[in-house]
Design a protein around this motif. Structure first.
Motif, PDB file in Angstrom:
ATOM      1  N   ILE A 184       7.355  -5.510  11.390  1.00 21.57           N
ATOM      2  CA  ILE A 184       5.974  -5.992  11.336  1.00 21.57           C
ATOM      3  C   ILE A 184       5.781  -6.667   9.989  1.00 21.57           C
ATOM      4  CG2 ILE A 184       3.531  -5.377  11.439  1.00 21.57           C
ATOM      5  CD1 ILE A 184       6.117  -3.008  12.833  1.00 21.57           C
ATOM      6  N   ARG A 185       5.343  -7.923  10.012  1.00 21.02           N
ATOM      7  CA  ARG A 185       5.215  -8.716   8.791  1.00 21.02           C
ATOM      8  C   ARG A 185       3.751  -9.086   8.548  1.00 21.02           C
ATOM      9  NH1 ARG A 185      10.300 -10.312   7.212  1.00 21.02           N
ATOM     10  NH2 ARG A 185      11.940 -10.305   8.806  1.00 21.02           N
ATOM     11  N   ASN A 186       3.282  -8.802   7.344  1.00 24.93           N
ATOM     12  CA  ASN A 186       1.930  -9.167   6.920  1.00 24.93           C
ATOM     13  C   ASN A 186       1.936 -10.294   5.887  1.00 24.93           C
ATOM     14  OD1 ASN A 186       0.533  -6.956   8.389  1.00 24.93           O
ATOM     15  ND2 ASN A 186       1.666  -5.639   6.970  1.00 24.93           N
ATOM     16  N   VAL A 187       3.010 -10.367   5.121  1.00 23.35           N
ATOM     17  CA  VAL A 187       3.176 -11.364   4.055  1.00 23.35           C
ATOM     18  C   VAL A 187       4.589 -11.925   4.172  1.00 23.35           C
ATOM     19  CG1 VAL A 187       3.195 -11.738   1.554  1.00 23.35           C
ATOM     20  CG2 VAL A 187       1.573 -10.098   2.554  1.00 23.35           C
ATOM     21  N   ALA A 188       4.758 -13.218   3.965  1.00 27.28           N
ATOM     22  CA  ALA A 188       6.080 -13.843   4.069  1.00 27.28           C
ATOM     23  C   ALA A 188       7.002 -13.319   2.970  1.00 27.28           C
ATOM     24  CB  ALA A 188       5.965 -15.356   3.986  1.00 27.28           C
ATOM     25  N   ALA A 189       8.188 -12.879   3.372  1.00 23.73           N
ATOM     26  CA  ALA A 189       9.194 -12.405   2.425  1.00 23.73           C
ATOM     27  C   ALA A 189      10.515 -12.273   3.165  1.00 23.73           C
ATOM     28  CB  ALA A 189       8.787 -11.059   1.820  1.00 23.73           C
ATOM     29  N   ILE A 233      -1.229  -0.816  -3.466  1.00 25.12           N
ATOM     30  CA  ILE A 233       0.046  -1.363  -2.995  1.00 25.12           C
ATOM     31  C   ILE A 233      -0.197  -2.253  -1.784  1.00 25.12           C
ATOM     32  CG2 ILE A 233       2.256  -0.769  -1.897  1.00 25.12           C
ATOM     33  CD1 ILE A 233       2.363   1.727  -3.625  1.00 25.12           C
ATOM     34  N   THR A 234       0.501  -3.387  -1.726  1.00 25.93           N
ATOM     35  CA  THR A 234       0.460  -4.269  -0.569  1.00 25.93           C
ATOM     36  C   THR A 234       1.647  -3.960   0.341  1.00 25.93           C
ATOM     37  OG1 THR A 234      -0.583  -6.059  -1.816  1.00 25.93           O
ATOM     38  CG2 THR A 234       0.534  -6.666   0.223  1.00 25.93           C
ATOM     39  N   LEU A 235       1.364  -3.690   1.609  1.00 27.79           N
ATOM     40  CA  LEU A 235       2.429  -3.491   2.591  1.00 27.79           C
ATOM     41  C   LEU A 235       2.829  -4.873   3.110  1.00 27.79           C
ATOM     42  CD1 LEU A 235       4.225  -1.675   4.322  1.00 27.79           C
ATOM     43  CD2 LEU A 235       2.317  -1.445   5.938  1.00 27.79           C
ATOM     44  N   VAL A 236       3.902  -5.411   2.549  1.00 28.02           N
ATOM     45  CA  VAL A 236       4.347  -6.772   2.862  1.00 28.02           C
ATOM     46  C   VAL A 236       4.928  -6.842   4.269  1.00 28.02           C
ATOM     47  CG1 VAL A 236       5.988  -8.582   2.216  1.00 28.02           C
ATOM     48  CG2 VAL A 236       4.719  -7.329   0.445  1.00 28.02           C
ATOM     49  N   ASP A 237       5.900  -5.996   4.544  1.00 28.53           N
ATOM     50  CA  ASP A 237       6.481  -5.865   5.878  1.00 28.53           C
ATOM     51  C   ASP A 237       7.206  -4.536   5.956  1.00 28.53           C
ATOM     52  OD1 ASP A 237       9.150  -6.185   4.844  1.00 28.53           O
ATOM     53  OD2 ASP A 237       8.941  -8.353   4.936  1.00 28.53           O
ATOM     54  N   PHE A 238       7.601  -4.127   7.152  1.00 23.27           N
ATOM     55  CA  PHE A 238       8.322  -2.875   7.303  1.00 23.27           C
ATOM     56  C   PHE A 238       9.002  -2.827   8.657  1.00 23.27           C
ATOM     57  CE2 PHE A 238       4.122  -2.274   8.923  1.00 23.27           C
ATOM     58  CZ  PHE A 238       4.139  -1.273   9.882  1.00 23.27           C
ATOM     59  N   CYS A 252      10.462  -0.396   3.967  1.00 25.55           N
ATOM     60  CA  CYS A 252       9.179  -1.084   3.756  1.00 25.55           C
ATOM     61  C   CYS A 252       9.297  -1.990   2.530  1.00 25.55           C
ATOM     62  CB  CYS A 252       8.043  -0.093   3.471  1.00 25.55           C
ATOM     63  SG  CYS A 252       7.665   1.075   4.783  1.00 25.55           S
ATOM     64  N   ARG A 253       8.690  -3.159   2.584  1.00 26.20           N
ATOM     65  CA  ARG A 253       8.495  -3.939   1.360  1.00 26.20           C
ATOM     66  C   ARG A 253       7.121  -3.582   0.815  1.00 26.20           C
ATOM     67  NH1 ARG A 253      11.781  -8.076   3.824  1.00 26.20           N
ATOM     68  NH2 ARG A 253      13.513  -8.565   2.416  1.00 26.20           N
ATOM     69  N   THR A 265       3.306 -15.650   0.692  1.00 27.34           N
ATOM     70  CA  THR A 265       2.265 -16.277   1.507  1.00 27.34           C
ATOM     71  C   THR A 265       1.730 -15.275   2.520  1.00 27.34           C
ATOM     72  OG1 THR A 265       3.338 -18.434   1.312  1.00 27.34           O
ATOM     73  CG2 THR A 265       1.730 -18.155   3.093  1.00 27.34           C
ATOM     74  N   ARG A 266       0.428 -15.021   2.483  1.00 28.77           N
ATOM     75  CA  ARG A 266      -0.150 -14.087   3.459  1.00 28.77           C
ATOM     76  C   ARG A 266      -0.205 -14.753   4.819  1.00 28.77           C
ATOM     77  NH1 ARG A 266      -2.191  -9.251   3.705  1.00 28.77           N
ATOM     78  NH2 ARG A 266      -1.927  -8.958   1.461  1.00 28.77           N
ATOM     79  N   LEU A 267       0.266 -14.045   5.829  1.00 29.61           N
ATOM     80  CA  LEU A 267       0.320 -14.582   7.178  1.00 29.61           C
ATOM     81  C   LEU A 267      -1.065 -14.526   7.828  1.00 29.61           C
ATOM     82  CD1 LEU A 267       3.676 -12.886   8.241  1.00 29.61           C
ATOM     83  CD2 LEU A 267       3.330 -15.188   7.338  1.00 29.61           C
ATOM     84  N   PRO A 268      -1.359 -15.456   8.745  1.00 27.49           N
ATOM     85  CA  PRO A 268      -2.691 -15.479   9.361  1.00 27.49           C
ATOM     86  C   PRO A 268      -2.992 -14.239  10.183  1.00 27.49           C
ATOM     87  CG  PRO A 268      -1.202 -17.039  10.440  1.00 27.49           C
ATOM     88  CD  PRO A 268      -0.518 -16.581   9.194  1.00 27.49           C
ATOM     89  N   HIS A 269      -1.958 -13.581  10.669  1.00 30.37           N
ATOM     90  CA  HIS A 269      -2.107 -12.308  11.375  1.00 30.37           C
ATOM     91  C   HIS A 269      -0.740 -11.620  11.359  1.00 30.37           C
ATOM     92  CE1 HIS A 269       0.057 -13.963  14.847  1.00 30.37           C
ATOM     93  NE2 HIS A 269      -0.727 -15.033  14.724  1.00 30.37           N
TER      94      HIS A 269
END
Length: 254
Positions: free
Chosen positions: A93-98, A171-176, A202-203, A111-115
């Motif tokens: 699950i990705r919330n921010v590009a990485a 903390i920002t949950l970037v992806d996991f 998790c990132r 980059t924050r993803l639109p959803h």
């Protein structure tokens, strides 16, 4: 530690037969790997920290009705879990590009993803865990359409909850990455969350500075890996005090 039979050893954990039918003991190692095992090392105390962090997050998810394989923590490095039939998928699950998303699509990291975006990867080390579609998953029988509906629904609920939890501690949950399994109870089956949730999968970035607080510090030779894991545990309020005996592995029955 009592003598027990080892059933499986992965990159970061060992599974032993549990004390009762339908249970397993999950042991967290300090071993670390990246690039599907191309890079290997040891992060001192990682197993202790990941055990505590994953326990905390699994219990919090249980409070909101997310079914998991977790039963209870046994000691500083071990958990008692339900034995499940693991679905051979990694759900990202990705919330921010990485990471691989930025590399594949040329999107600037951060980059924050639109959803939130959900991706599936086939769990197969020899194939480097290739990305797959829902059509692949159903065609090859790894999961049926109904299973996938449950997996995506649970993944989005987990993401919503964890994003809020981590925001609360800066903390920002970037992806996991998540893994799921089938839990059989007589003739009834339900999909449950399995594996672990920790800085290993998790990132996690500091919300103000974007400082990385996860295994990317190991992957990218950034240093202060142990300190990053400790920082996450500290912000969650669960930094343990380990003893020398806690750092020893269990006795294995051959």
């Amino acid at each position: 530690m009592g003598r027990r039979r080892q059933l499986y050893e992965g990159k970061a954990k060992i599974l032993f037969e549990g004390p009762e039918p339908g249970t397993l003991v999950q042991y967290f190692k300090d071993d670390a790997s990246a690039g599907n095992g191309a890079k290997k090392g040891v992060i001192t105390g990682k197993g202790v920290l990941n055990n505590r962090i994953s326990e905390h997050l699994m219990l919090r998810l249980h409070e909101i009705g997310i079914p998991t394989h977790f039963i209870r923590r046994l000691n500083m490095r071990e958990q008692l879990i339900r034995e499940v039939e693991i679905i051979p998928l990694e759900v990202v699950i990705r919330n921010v590009a990485a990471g691989s998303l930025s590399k594949r699509l040329g999107i600037k990291e951060g980059t924050r993803l639109p959803h939130p975006i959900v991706e599936f990867y086939y769990k197969n080390d020899s194939l480097n865990d290739p990305m797959v579609s829902e059509e692949h998953i159903t065609a090859f029988g790894w999961a049926c359409a109904h299973d996938l509906e449950d997996i995506v629904s649970l993944s989005m609920r987990i993401n919503d909850f964890l994003c809020g939890l981590f925001v609360g501690i800066g903390i920002t949950l970037v992806d996991f990455k998540l893994e799921f399994g089938r839990l059989w109870e007589n003739d009834n089956m339900r999909i449950v969350l399995a594996d672990e949730i920790s800085p290993d999968n998790c990132r996690l970035w500091d919300a103000k500075t974007n400082q990385k607080l996860d295994k990317d510090r190991f992957r990218q030779d950034m240093g202060k890996v142990e300190e990053a894991y400790q920082e996450v545990a500290m912000r969650l309020g669960i930094l343990p005090e380990a003893t020398n005996s806690d750092m020893k592995g269990p006795e294995v029955m051959q």
